[in-house]
Design a protein around this motif. Structure first.
Motif, short mmCIF file in Angstrom:
data_model
loop_
_atom_site.label_atom_id
_atom_site.label_comp_id
_atom_site.label_asym_id
_atom_site.label_seq_id
_atom_site.Cartn_x
_atom_site.Cartn_y
_atom_site.Cartn_z
N UNK A 134 -5.14 8.46 0.27
CA UNK A 134 -4.77 9.88 0.29
C UNK A 134 -5.43 10.60 1.47
N UNK A 135 -4.63 11.39 2.18
CA UNK A 135 -5.09 12.18 3.30
C UNK A 135 -4.74 13.64 3.05
N UNK A 136 -5.67 14.55 3.35
CA UNK A 136 -5.45 15.97 3.12
C UNK A 136 -4.80 16.67 4.29
N UNK B 35 0.82 -1.21 0.00
CA UNK B 35 0.00 0.00 0.00
C UNK B 35 0.85 1.26 0.00
N UNK B 36 0.22 2.36 -0.32
CA UNK B 36 0.85 3.68 -0.35
C UNK B 36 0.00 4.65 0.44
N UNK B 37 0.63 5.45 1.29
CA UNK B 37 -0.04 6.54 1.97
C UNK B 37 0.42 7.82 1.30
N UNK B 38 -0.54 8.69 0.99
CA UNK B 38 -0.25 9.96 0.35
C UNK B 38 -0.73 11.07 1.26
N UNK B 39 0.18 11.95 1.67
CA UNK B 39 -0.17 13.11 2.48
C UNK B 39 -0.08 14.35 1.61
N UNK B 40 -1.18 15.07 1.52
CA UNK B 40 -1.18 16.33 0.78
C UNK B 40 -0.87 17.46 1.76
N UNK C 122 13.03 5.59 12.96
CA UNK C 122 12.69 4.95 11.70
C UNK C 122 12.61 5.92 10.53
N UNK C 123 12.52 7.21 10.80
CA UNK C 123 12.23 8.16 9.73
C UNK C 123 13.24 8.12 8.61
N UNK C 124 14.50 7.89 8.92
CA UNK C 124 15.51 7.92 7.86
C UNK C 124 15.60 6.60 7.10
N UNK C 125 14.86 5.59 7.52
CA UNK C 125 14.82 4.31 6.80
C UNK C 125 13.72 4.28 5.75
N UNK C 126 12.83 5.22 5.83
CA UNK C 126 11.68 5.25 4.95
C UNK C 126 12.01 6.05 3.70
N UNK C 127 11.69 5.48 2.55
CA UNK C 127 11.89 6.16 1.28
C UNK C 127 10.66 7.02 1.00
N UNK C 128 10.73 8.29 1.34
CA UNK C 128 9.60 9.19 1.15
C UNK C 128 9.65 9.74 -0.26
N UNK C 129 8.59 9.51 -1.01
CA UNK C 129 8.48 10.04 -2.38
C UNK C 129 7.86 11.43 -2.30
N UNK C 130 8.48 12.39 -2.99
CA UNK C 130 7.98 13.76 -2.99
C UNK C 130 7.39 14.07 -4.36
N UNK C 131 6.27 14.79 -4.36
CA UNK C 131 5.59 15.20 -5.59
C UNK C 131 5.24 16.68 -5.46
N UNK C 132 5.51 17.43 -6.49
CA UNK C 132 5.26 18.88 -6.48
C UNK C 132 3.77 19.20 -6.29
N UNK C 133 2.90 18.44 -6.96
CA UNK C 133 1.46 18.68 -6.88
C UNK C 133 0.72 17.37 -7.14
N UNK C 134 -0.60 17.39 -7.02
CA UNK C 134 -1.38 16.16 -7.14
C UNK C 134 -1.35 15.60 -8.56
N UNK C 135 -1.29 16.46 -9.55
CA UNK C 135 -1.23 16.00 -10.94
C UNK C 135 0.07 15.22 -11.17
N UNK C 136 1.18 15.72 -10.65
CA UNK C 136 2.46 15.02 -10.77
C UNK C 136 2.38 13.67 -10.06
N UNK C 137 1.76 13.65 -8.88
CA UNK C 137 1.58 12.39 -8.16
C UNK C 137 0.77 11.41 -9.01
#
Length: 182
Positions: free
Chosen positions: A127-129, A24-29, A74-89
């Motif tokens: 996705x969470x806002x 699964x993927x969690x997306x935080x806006x 644990x924070x530095x073990x997680x590969x956090x993907x960054x997206x400029x905006x929702x369309x890019x995501x």
């Protein structure tokens, strides 16, 4: 259920890793509160879930002490993907090996489905806002068929972001795991 402290974690069931294979993927806006995002990053690491952050957070992930404290070590073990905006995501969402696109599931207090009625599949994106405003109305309208909510007492506006994330993510994992046993 057996609970294990950090002192006896080596006694925890090894087969739990097999349960946590939902991909699964969690997306935080635009997350605004560092401790919430820290808790969620820890949850993602613990559950084998990928974390995506869309837009600019209200804090610096690399230096914020509250984020790091909530994420513990644990924070530095997680590969956090960054997206400029929702369309890019959305453009980054790849087709699964079965040829289908994973669902992009938006969470809202006004979601169409109850979170426990939704049929989650491996690789889905939940996705969470932002804490102060939630997901913008235009996104909710565009993804209306895939919006979920947690039932709440009518006198309660919403749950804490990291609490809501934990409820939905672990339910989705359990749902995917149970369906794999059939």
């Amino acid at each position: 259920m057996n609970w294990y402290s950090a002192k006896d974690i080596s006694n925890a069931p090894a087969h739990d890793d097999a349960i946590l294979t939902a991909g699964l993927n969690v997306v935080l806006i635009r997350p605004e509160i560092a401790p919430n995002a820290g808790n969620i990053s820890r949850l993602c690491y613990a559950s084998g879930t990928k974390l995506h952050i869309v837009g600019k957070p209200g804090f610096d992930i690399k230096t914020d002490s509250q984020f790091k404290r909530a994420a513990v070590d644990y924070w530095d073990r997680l590969d956090i993907k960054r997206h400029e905006n929702f369309e890019e995501f959305e453009k980054s969402v790849k087709t699964r090996p079965d040829g289908e696109k994973p669902a992009i599931i938006l969470t809202s207090t006004n979601g169409r489905s109850l979170y426990f009625d939704y049929k989650y599949r491996p690789g889905d994106y939940i996705v969470f806002g932002p804490e102060s405003s939630g997901i913008e109305a235009s996104l909710l309208e565009r993804h209306a068929a895939a919006t979920v909510r947690i039932p709440l007492n009518s006198e309660v506006r919403s749950l804490n972001l990291s609490t809501a994330c934990g409820i939905i993510v672990f339910h989705a994992i359990a749902s995917i795991y149970r369906s794999s046993l059939i």
